[in-house]
Design a protein around this motif. Structure first.
Motif, PDB file in Angstrom:
ATOM      1  N   TRP A   1       1.085  -1.119   0.031  1.00 52.35           N
ATOM      2  CA  TRP A   1      -0.147   0.066   0.141  1.00 52.35           C
ATOM      3  C   TRP A   1       0.881   1.291   0.093  1.00 52.35           C
ATOM      4  N   THR A   2       0.484   2.216  -0.631  1.00 58.96           N
ATOM      5  CA  THR A   2       1.068   3.409  -0.722  1.00 58.96           C
ATOM      6  C   THR A   2       1.409   3.835   0.767  1.00 58.96           C
ATOM      7  N   SER A   3       2.834   4.630   1.045  1.00 56.61           N
ATOM      8  CA  SER A   3       3.152   4.908   2.144  1.00 56.61           C
ATOM      9  C   SER A   3       2.303   6.211   2.947  1.00 56.61           C
ATOM     10  N   ASP A   4       1.670   6.773   2.103  1.00 58.57           N
ATOM     11  CA  ASP A   4       0.902   7.986   2.648  1.00 58.57           C
ATOM     12  C   ASP A   4      -0.509   7.457   3.133  1.00 58.57           C
ATOM     13  N   SER A   5      -0.925   6.320   2.636  1.00 61.28           N
ATOM     14  CA  SER A   5      -2.465   6.000   2.990  1.00 61.28           C
ATOM     15  C   SER A   5      -2.818   6.107   4.328  1.00 61.28           C
ATOM     16  N   GLN A   6      -1.999   6.005   5.324  1.00 61.16           N
ATOM     17  CA  GLN A   6      -2.186   6.160   6.571  1.00 61.16           C
ATOM     18  C   GLN A   6      -2.328   7.398   7.287  1.00 61.16           C
ATOM     19  N   ASN A   7      -1.905   8.546   6.339  1.00 64.35           N
ATOM     20  CA  ASN A   7      -1.729   9.728   6.707  1.00 64.35           C
ATOM     21  C   ASN A   7      -2.679  10.704   6.199  1.00 64.35           C
ATOM     22  N   LYS A   8      -3.209  10.414   5.019  1.00 67.16           N
ATOM     23  CA  LYS A   8      -3.852  11.481   4.214  1.00 67.16           C
ATOM     24  C   LYS A   8      -4.961  10.577   3.175  1.00 67.16           C
ATOM     25  N   ASP A   9      -5.999  11.257   2.495  1.00 71.23           N
ATOM     26  CA  ASP A   9      -6.741  10.667   1.786  1.00 71.23           C
ATOM     27  C   ASP A   9      -6.051  10.213   0.512  1.00 71.23           C
ATOM     28  N   ILE A  10      -6.392   8.861  -0.132  1.00 70.59           N
ATOM     29  CA  ILE A  10      -5.609   8.357  -1.362  1.00 70.59           C
ATOM     30  C   ILE A  10      -6.463   7.714  -2.116  1.00 70.59           C
ATOM     31  N   SER A  11      -6.222   8.117  -3.457  1.00 74.84           N
ATOM     32  CA  SER A  11      -7.179   7.522  -4.590  1.00 74.84           C
ATOM     33  C   SER A  11      -7.001   6.032  -4.802  1.00 74.84           C
ATOM     34  N   PHE A  12      -8.100   5.409  -4.975  1.00 76.84           N
ATOM     35  CA  PHE A  12      -8.111   4.143  -5.127  1.00 76.84           C
ATOM     36  C   PHE A  12      -6.903   3.422  -6.152  1.00 76.84           C
ATOM     37  N   SER A  13      -6.916   4.243  -7.113  1.00 75.70           N
ATOM     38  CA  SER A  13      -6.100   3.793  -8.234  1.00 75.70           C
ATOM     39  C   SER A  13      -4.558   3.879  -7.824  1.00 75.70           C
ATOM     40  N   GLU A  14      -4.080   4.384  -6.759  1.00 76.02           N
ATOM     41  CA  GLU A  14      -2.698   4.394  -6.388  1.00 76.02           C
ATOM     42  C   GLU A  14      -2.343   3.273  -5.310  1.00 76.02           C
ATOM     43  N   PHE A  15      -3.419   2.279  -5.223  1.00 77.31           N
ATOM     44  CA  PHE A  15      -3.114   1.127  -4.568  1.00 77.31           C
ATOM     45  C   PHE A  15      -2.777   0.003  -5.666  1.00 77.31           C
ATOM     46  N   LYS A  16      -1.787  -0.888  -5.128  1.00 79.19           N
ATOM     47  CA  LYS A  16      -1.605  -2.076  -5.849  1.00 79.19           C
ATOM     48  C   LYS A  16      -2.593  -2.907  -5.778  1.00 79.19           C
ATOM     49  N   THR A  17      -3.016  -3.540  -6.797  1.00 83.33           N
ATOM     50  CA  THR A  17      -4.236  -4.614  -6.859  1.00 83.33           C
ATOM     51  C   THR A  17      -3.749  -5.998  -6.879  1.00 83.33           C
ATOM     52  N   ILE A  18      -4.475  -6.968  -6.974  1.00 82.12           N
ATOM     53  CA  ILE A  18      -4.065  -8.329  -6.716  1.00 82.12           C
ATOM     54  C   ILE A  18      -3.461  -8.629  -7.931  1.00 82.12           C
ATOM     55  N   ASP A  19      -2.604  -9.710  -8.336  1.00 83.94           N
ATOM     56  CA  ASP A  19      -1.871  -9.784  -9.491  1.00 83.94           C
ATOM     57  C   ASP A  19      -2.809 -10.606 -10.382  1.00 83.94           C
ATOM     58  N   ALA A  20      -2.789 -10.664 -11.670  1.00 86.16           N
ATOM     59  CA  ALA A  20      -3.342 -10.977 -12.689  1.00 86.16           C
ATOM     60  C   ALA A  20      -3.829 -12.627 -12.558  1.00 86.16           C
ATOM     61  N   HIS A  21      -2.739 -13.623 -12.150  1.00 92.02           N
ATOM     62  CA  HIS A  21      -2.836 -14.926 -12.104  1.00 92.02           C
ATOM     63  C   HIS A  21      -3.627 -15.315 -10.731  1.00 92.02           C
ATOM     64  N   ASP A  22      -4.201 -14.110  -9.897  1.00 91.90           N
ATOM     65  CA  ASP A  22      -4.893 -14.384  -8.781  1.00 91.90           C
ATOM     66  C   ASP A  22      -6.397 -14.019  -9.099  1.00 91.90           C
ATOM     67  N   LEU A  23      -6.791 -13.720 -10.175  1.00 90.21           N
ATOM     68  CA  LEU A  23      -8.161 -13.123 -10.536  1.00 90.21           C
ATOM     69  C   LEU A  23      -9.209 -14.063 -10.540  1.00 90.21           C
ATOM     70  N   ILE A  24      -8.674 -15.228 -11.517  1.00 82.85           N
ATOM     71  CA  ILE A  24      -9.758 -16.393 -11.542  1.00 82.85           C
ATOM     72  C   ILE A  24     -10.084 -16.740 -10.208  1.00 82.85           C
ATOM     73  N   LYS A  25      -8.779 -17.162  -9.312  1.00 80.82           N
ATOM     74  CA  LYS A  25      -9.095 -17.867  -7.941  1.00 80.82           C
ATOM     75  C   LYS A  25     -10.272 -17.023  -7.356  1.00 80.82           C
ATOM     76  N   VAL A  26     -10.010 -15.504  -7.297  1.00 80.93           N
ATOM     77  CA  VAL A  26     -10.976 -14.492  -6.587  1.00 80.93           C
ATOM     78  C   VAL A  26     -12.012 -14.764  -7.141  1.00 80.93           C
ATOM     79  N   TYR A  27     -12.209 -14.414  -8.305  1.00 85.31           N
ATOM     80  CA  TYR A  27     -13.612 -14.541  -8.998  1.00 85.31           C
ATOM     81  C   TYR A  27     -14.297 -15.787  -9.005  1.00 85.31           C
TER      82      TYR A  27
END
Length: 359
Positions: A124-150
């Protein structure tokens, strides 16, 4: 606080857009090849009503024939054509893979978009605990995990009774997704001279993804909506086009006709409900709206309508492109050499496109 949280529709619409862009690129390659094949065919050597470019191409084909002692030059080197098209096909493959990932993310986001965020808080972005952060700045799960989560969380709502059921993807789809992802990674991170992409295979990828992730036999409807919302649609609104001419319907009919000719019987039936072992006819509705008096550059008007039911006495045809059922009469066409016996209500033979002479 996390801001700008995307909705399920945001992801799905973006994913479908990526698939559509890939489709357009591949279709253009196929149409360009077909059109130029026709230009070099010797039976089209009548120079009346041909453009200057067409005449030059015909002259060139004759010159090559003379220089190489060939009788005719009747085909383009398609292997060389597709070799030069590999970059475009590679881009299309990347778009297909990106589109598939976005659609998968969209269905996961129906449950919760936060399921898409990496579980490892160190990502997670280092500033996420100190200020408001856009969703797009966070790392999302890897592509190879998408099927499993889906497969763990995705659902479908049954239209007949509004019941919610789990929706797991078939193994064939999972294998296809991995194949696309692996090919895309080779393209992005290295140079694999043995990787040869084909337009046919990529179109099947798109149709299979649409079949499993959007809904069965839904691509024509999806494509129709997308093509009518392209940027150039704004030009047509200003141009005051004849309201009796449907440019978009013509484009879709030409595309689907081309693709069905490429597909084996089983896949044409699966993706479009089209029986390749059954006779097909010009659709009266498409002909009136999109081809009559307007269409000269594609050769034959597409035949994408079939008898419903498929019986010798049937008096209706169904078109998979415009989704219309049209009334027809059953009379033997009296145009020389035409075996057709399906006539539109305007008196056009739906086999040979000539007017039926009732006399």
């Amino acid at each position: 606080m996390i801001l700008d949280i995307p909705s399920s529709d945001d992801f799905i619409e973006s994913g479908v857009d990526f698939l559509n862009i890939a489709w357009v690129k591949i279709i253009k390659l196929l149409l360009d090849l077909e059109e130029n094949k026709q230009l070099l065919e010797p039976e089209n050597s009548n120079e009346e009503d041909k453009s200057e470019v067409e005449i030059k191409l015909l002259a060139y084909s004759r010159m090559v024939a003379e220089c190489t002692d060939e009788v005719v030059v009747d085909k383009i080197d398609t292997d060389q054509y597709w070799k030069k098209a590999q970059r475009i096909l590679a881009t299309s493959l990347s778009l297909i893979q990106q589109g598939t990932e976005f659609i998968l993310k969209g269905y996961i986001a129906q449950v919760s978009p936060f399921l898409l965020l990496s579980k490892d808080s160190s990502n997670w972005t280092s500033d996420s605990q100190n200020k408001d952060i856009s969703f797009s700045e966070f790392k999302t799960i890897d592509a190879h995990d998408l099927i499993k989560v889906y497969n763990a969380v995705a659902f479908r709502r049954l239209p007949e009774n509004n019941t919610i059921i789990s929706h797991r993807l078939p193994k064939e789809f999972q294998q296809r997704f991995e194949e696309i992802r692996n090919q895309r990674n080779k393209i992005m991170h290295s140079v694999d001279k043995n990787l040869q992409l084909t337009g046919k295979d990529l179109l099947i990828h798109i149709l299979e993804i649409s079949h499993d992730l959007i809904s069965p036999q839904s691509w024509i409807k999806t494509r129709n909506e997308l093509i009518r919302n392209e940027p150039n649609s704004e030009f047509f609104k200003l141009a005051e086009w004849d309201i009796d001419f449907d440019y978009y319907l013509r484009r879709i009919a030409i595309e689907i006709d081309l693709v069905i000719k490429l597909l084996p019987r089983a896949k044409a039936l699966k993706y479009f409900g089209f029986h390749k072992n059954q006779r097909s006819y010009i659709c009266p509705n498409c002909y009136d709206l999109a081809f009559r008096d307007y269409y000269q550059d594609y050769g034959e008007t597409p035949k994408l309508a079939q008898l419903r039911p498929n019986e010798p006495t049937s008096t209706t045809v169904y078109c998979l492109v415009c989704n219309q059922i049209s009334q027809v009469t059953r009379d033997d066409c009296n145009h020389e050499g035409c075996p057709g016996n399906v006539i539109s209500d305007l008196g056009i033979c739906l086999t040979c496109e000539h007017e039926f002479d009732e006399s």
